[in-house]
Design an enzyme around this catalytic site. Structure first.
Site, mmCIF file in Angstrom:
data_model
loop_
_atom_site.group_PDB
_atom_site.id
_atom_site.type_symbol
_atom_site.label_atom_id
_atom_site.label_comp_id
_atom_site.label_asym_id
_atom_site.label_seq_id
_atom_site.Cartn_x
_atom_site.Cartn_y
_atom_site.Cartn_z
ATOM 1 N N ASN A 4 25.569 -9.221 18.180
ATOM 2 C CA ASN A 4 24.869 -10.317 17.021
ATOM 3 C C ASN A 4 25.720 -11.532 17.354
ATOM 4 O OD1 ASN A 4 24.052 -11.884 15.049
ATOM 5 N ND2 ASN A 4 23.833 -9.951 13.543
ATOM 6 N N CYS A 54 21.976 -16.547 10.910
ATOM 7 C CA CYS A 54 21.004 -15.962 11.768
ATOM 8 C C CYS A 54 19.638 -16.830 12.188
ATOM 9 C CB CYS A 54 21.132 -14.542 12.014
ATOM 10 S SG CYS A 54 22.539 -13.655 11.859
ATOM 11 N N HIS A 95 15.811 -12.265 16.737
ATOM 12 C CA HIS A 95 17.338 -12.313 16.514
ATOM 13 C C HIS A 95 17.654 -10.910 17.062
ATOM 14 C CE1 HIS A 95 21.348 -12.599 14.912
ATOM 15 N NE2 HIS A 95 20.869 -11.731 13.813
#
Length: 336
Positions: free
Chosen positions: A293, A130, A263
């Protein structure tokens, strides 16, 4: 010799057409005998929907339209690019890199439209989960500053739907697919002001896919595993420290930040980071409710969303932050 800097000249993004709502996920899990609810998902994550790619769609397939949108926004063509970096944890193949596949697809598209391809320039992947886009952007900035490239295409692209465990309700509702891209080009004025990267391998087990290919078979477990509480506690701590590091490097204060684009993993982590930096929620770009996500794609997706919605404007100070498996984390501070 005049000092070289880099600046973001254009942004782009792409989401696969299939939108999967929380209600869709509840029905899918119920068919497997697993109980959850829209309320449970929203309360713990802020996520209301995500996008899943069709089975035959790869990370490069998502990356190409995102890249084309960024090229168009920057007013350049594929032939103007001399560096391609793709951040991904879900590559098309073991090798070659997804970046080389994207390079080829963009070249073929340009040639088919009567333009010039981009074969020959360096192209490679970055794997920091990520945090991948933060890592990739930092590498591209450094290469431009040293004169190794003049105009880079930096992409985050993921098909995380391929590696989530639909028997684990705590993780399968979190992730989605998508791609985001930026064109980063050389400039005589600072665009990227400061970057900060970190990793600590002692936390490998709290977020990982503990499997690999050997002799034509999968060894270990090819599905995502996560200790949500451990990730939450670590993320809140390291994101604040990394943010303060880039601000100090650039000689800026928290109050100078126009936009925080973290993020998009979990609304609670994002809110916690904003509070620690004394930033109002109105200064944070939030897309987690619609995208889930999307790992390395999440930050460039949110950046492009903010730019195209007229939130993030030229001349504003933007802080990007990411955390990911490894454990990896980092920040990029730039003037758009």
């Amino acid at each position: 010799m005049t000092q070289r800097f880099s600046r973001i000249a254009g942004t782009g993004s792409y989401l696969p057409p299939r939108r999967v709502t929380n209600q869709d996920m509840v029905a899918e899990l119920a068919a497997r005998g697993i109980e959850t609810s829209d309320e449970w998902i929203v309360e713990r994550t802020g996520i209301q929907a995500r996008h899943f790619a069709l089975p035959n769609v790869t990370a490069s397939d998502l990356a190409v339209p995102a890249a084309c949108a960024a090229l168009k926004a920057a007013g350049v063509t594929a032939a103007d690019i001399d560096l391609v970096i793709v951040a991904t944890s879900t590559p098309d193949m073991v090798f070659p890199s997804t970046a080389t596949i994207v390079q080829h697809k963009l070249s073929q598209k340009a040639l088919a439209e009567g333009g010039v391809g981009m074969a020959g320039c360096p192209a490679f992947d970055v794997q920091a989960v990520c945090s991948g886009f933060i890592y990739a952007l930092t590498v591209a900035d450094a290469m431009i500053a040293r004169g190794a490239a003049n105009r880079a295409l930096v992409i985050g692209a993921e098909v995380f739907s391929r590696i989530i465990d639909f028997n684990d309700r705590t993780t399968c509702v979190l992730f989605g697919d998508g791609a985001g891209a930026v064109v980063l080009e050389a400039s005589d004025q600072p665009g990227v002001l400061a970057t900060d990267l970190h990793a600590d391998g002692q936390y490998v087990d709290i977020l990982c896919v503990p499997g690999h290919v050997s002799g034509g078979q999968i060894l270990g477990d090819p599905l995502l595993k996560m200790d949500g509480q451990a990730v939450f506690k670590l993320a809140i701590n390291v994101l604040e420290k990394s943010a303060r590091t880039v601000l100090k490097k650039a000689g800026k204060q928290e109050s100078d930040i126009d936009w925080l684009i973290p993020h998009q993993a979990n609304i609670r982590i994002m809110q916690g980071t904003a509070r620690k930096l004394r930033l109002p929620m109105e200064k944070m770009v939030v897309t987690v409710q619609d995208h889930g996500n999307t790992s390395a794609a999440s930050i460039p997706l949110a950046l492009d969303h903010g730019v195209r919605n007229g939130q993030v404007k030229s001349g504003q100070l933007v802080l990007l932050e990411g955390v990911g498996g490894g454990f990896t984390w980092g920040s990029v501070l730039f003037n758009l």
